[in-house]
Design a protein around this motif. Structure first.
Motif, PDB file in Angstrom:
ATOM      1  N   GLY A 114       2.347  13.907  -1.876  1.00  0.00           N
ATOM      2  CA  GLY A 114       1.103  13.755  -1.141  1.00  0.00           C
ATOM      3  C   GLY A 114       0.280  14.726  -1.406  1.00  0.00           C
ATOM      4  O   GLY A 114      -0.846  14.301  -0.672  1.00  0.00           O
ATOM      5  N   ARG A 164      -6.746   5.580  -5.069  1.00  0.00           N
ATOM      6  CA  ARG A 164      -5.393   6.035  -5.010  1.00  0.00           C
ATOM      7  C   ARG A 164      -5.171   6.504  -3.429  1.00  0.00           C
ATOM      8  O   ARG A 164      -3.937   6.295  -2.835  1.00  0.00           O
ATOM      9  N   SER A 165      -6.275   7.047  -2.652  1.00  0.00           N
ATOM     10  CA  SER A 165      -6.012   7.776  -1.158  1.00  0.00           C
ATOM     11  C   SER A 165      -5.631   6.302  -0.447  1.00  0.00           C
ATOM     12  O   SER A 165      -4.729   6.307   0.402  1.00  0.00           O
ATOM     13  N   ASP A 166      -6.386   5.216  -0.495  1.00  0.00           N
ATOM     14  CA  ASP A 166      -6.006   4.001   0.340  1.00  0.00           C
ATOM     15  C   ASP A 166      -4.614   3.483  -0.106  1.00  0.00           C
ATOM     16  O   ASP A 166      -3.965   3.068   1.086  1.00  0.00           O
ATOM     17  N   ASN A 167      -4.375   3.613  -1.081  1.00  0.00           N
ATOM     18  CA  ASN A 167      -2.782   2.975  -1.516  1.00  0.00           C
ATOM     19  C   ASN A 167      -1.925   4.025  -0.968  1.00  0.00           C
ATOM     20  O   ASN A 167      -0.781   3.242  -0.350  1.00  0.00           O
ATOM     21  N   TYR A 168      -1.982   5.165  -0.948  1.00  0.00           N
ATOM     22  CA  TYR A 168      -1.013   6.126  -0.508  1.00  0.00           C
ATOM     23  C   TYR A 168      -0.896   5.727   1.155  1.00  0.00           C
ATOM     24  O   TYR A 168       0.195   5.838   1.560  1.00  0.00           O
ATOM     25  N   THR A 169      -2.228   5.920   1.777  1.00  0.00           N
ATOM     26  CA  THR A 169      -2.013   5.946   3.434  1.00  0.00           C
ATOM     27  C   THR A 169      -1.586   4.648   3.650  1.00  0.00           C
ATOM     28  O   THR A 169      -0.863   4.372   4.790  1.00  0.00           O
ATOM     29  N   MET A 170      -1.971   3.340   2.917  1.00  0.00           N
ATOM     30  CA  MET A 170      -1.738   2.061   3.331  1.00  0.00           C
ATOM     31  C   MET A 170      -0.421   1.271   3.014  1.00  0.00           C
ATOM     32  O   MET A 170       0.336   0.521   3.556  1.00  0.00           O
ATOM     33  N   ASN A 171       0.296   1.982   1.919  1.00  0.00           N
ATOM     34  CA  ASN A 171       1.230   1.205   1.301  1.00  0.00           C
ATOM     35  C   ASN A 171       2.660   2.138   1.271  1.00  0.00           C
ATOM     36  O   ASN A 171       3.674   2.194   1.933  1.00  0.00           O
ATOM     37  N   MET A 173       2.994   5.790   2.556  1.00  0.00           N
ATOM     38  CA  MET A 173       3.200   6.270   3.869  1.00  0.00           C
ATOM     39  C   MET A 173       3.956   5.374   4.756  1.00  0.00           C
ATOM     40  O   MET A 173       4.975   5.954   5.490  1.00  0.00           O
ATOM     41  N   HIS A 227       2.112   4.642  -6.743  1.00  0.00           N
ATOM     42  CA  HIS A 227       1.417   5.677  -6.273  1.00  0.00           C
ATOM     43  C   HIS A 227       1.096   6.625  -7.476  1.00  0.00           C
ATOM     44  O   HIS A 227       0.054   6.887  -8.007  1.00  0.00           O
TER      45      HIS A 227
END
Length: 259
Positions: A114, A164-171, A173, A227
């Motif tokens: 992250g 990348r940021s949206d996928n990490y935050t919404m999926n 995490m 990710h």
């Protein structure tokens, strides 16, 4: 000087030397024309000298800006490469089903994946040149085209960064927060921009243990892979940007050597 020439013309007319008068008048006109042409040429030389000076200033400022971006980009590449390495290491642990055997390493890797970075290019000089009409000052057409391509490349890269940021935050995490005590990552967390060690972290591990049923292992692997997959686009973009910056600096240096 004008009175002197006028007196000569008057004397020639008074002496009835019309032929000599016209010859003299023609010579005087030629002198005036030559004087005007010399003045125009001097003005052109001065204008060219001013433009050459402006061009050198722009080329020098551009070189400094691209060199700064190169340093910043190298730091981002270093951070983002660590993310890829951590994704690969975590995937290996998942496939071996050895999460319980390496809890401290898992905590560290979850923090690492992250800790991705986003390269923010400085474009003050290049944007001003392109948008303020100063582009014509640069004589090298290849450099003018390079600046236009540079600004376009940066915009194109932003889409992958956001994805990348949206996928990490919404999926990823939400998946991790339901199954892992992520607070343990505080024990090993390092922020690359914390140059003076201002960061204060936890001193004790979380009292909770991770809860990952065996049937969730494949989803865990897929989440990590997704990710990494999105992160790969950013990494490749940064490496391509580095090649572009290096070639641009070379072009600027060669152009400055000609001055």
């Amino acid at each position: 000087m004008i009175k002197f020439f006028r007196k000569i013309r008057q004397n020639l007319l008074m002496e009835n030397k019309t032929g000599k008068y016209f010859k003299y008048a023609l010579g005087e006109i030629l002198l005036v024309v030559i004087g005007i042409l010399l003045a125009l040429q001097i003005n052109t030389w001065n204008q060219q000298r001013i433009e050459d000076k402006k061009e050198i200033e722009l080329l020098t400022s551009l070189k400094e800006e691209f060199q700064y971006n190169l340093t910043s980009l190298d730091e981002s590449i270093k951070v983002n490469n660590k993310v890829n390495q951590s994704c690969a290491a975590l995937t290996q642990i998942i496939r071996l089903n050895s999460l319980e055997e390496n809890p401290d390493l898992v905590d560290e890797l979850l923090i690492n994946i992250g800790a991705f970075n986003s390269f923010d290019a400085i474009t003050g000089v290049s944007s001003e040149i392109v948008n303020s009409g100063k582009l014509s000052i640069l004589k090298n057409g290849a450099i003018r085209e390079q600046l236009g391509n540079w600004l376009t490349l940066i915009i194109d890269c932003e889409e992958d960064i956001l994805f990348r940021s949206d996928n990490y935050t919404m999926n990823l995490m939400p998946f991790l927060m339901e199954r892992f005590p992520l607070a343990n990552g505080e024990l090993t967390k390092k922020l690359p921009f914390d140059k003076n060690n201002y960061l204060k972290t936890y001193k004790e591990k979380s009292p909770f243990r991770f809860n990952l049923p065996k049937e969730d292992l494949m989803e865990f692997e897929n989440q990590v892979w997704h990710h990494k997959h999105n992160h790969d686009y950013v990494v490749i973009n940064e490496l391509n940007l580095k090649d572009f910056i290096l070639s641009t600096i070379t072009m600027l240096e060669k152009e400055l050597e000609k001055q």
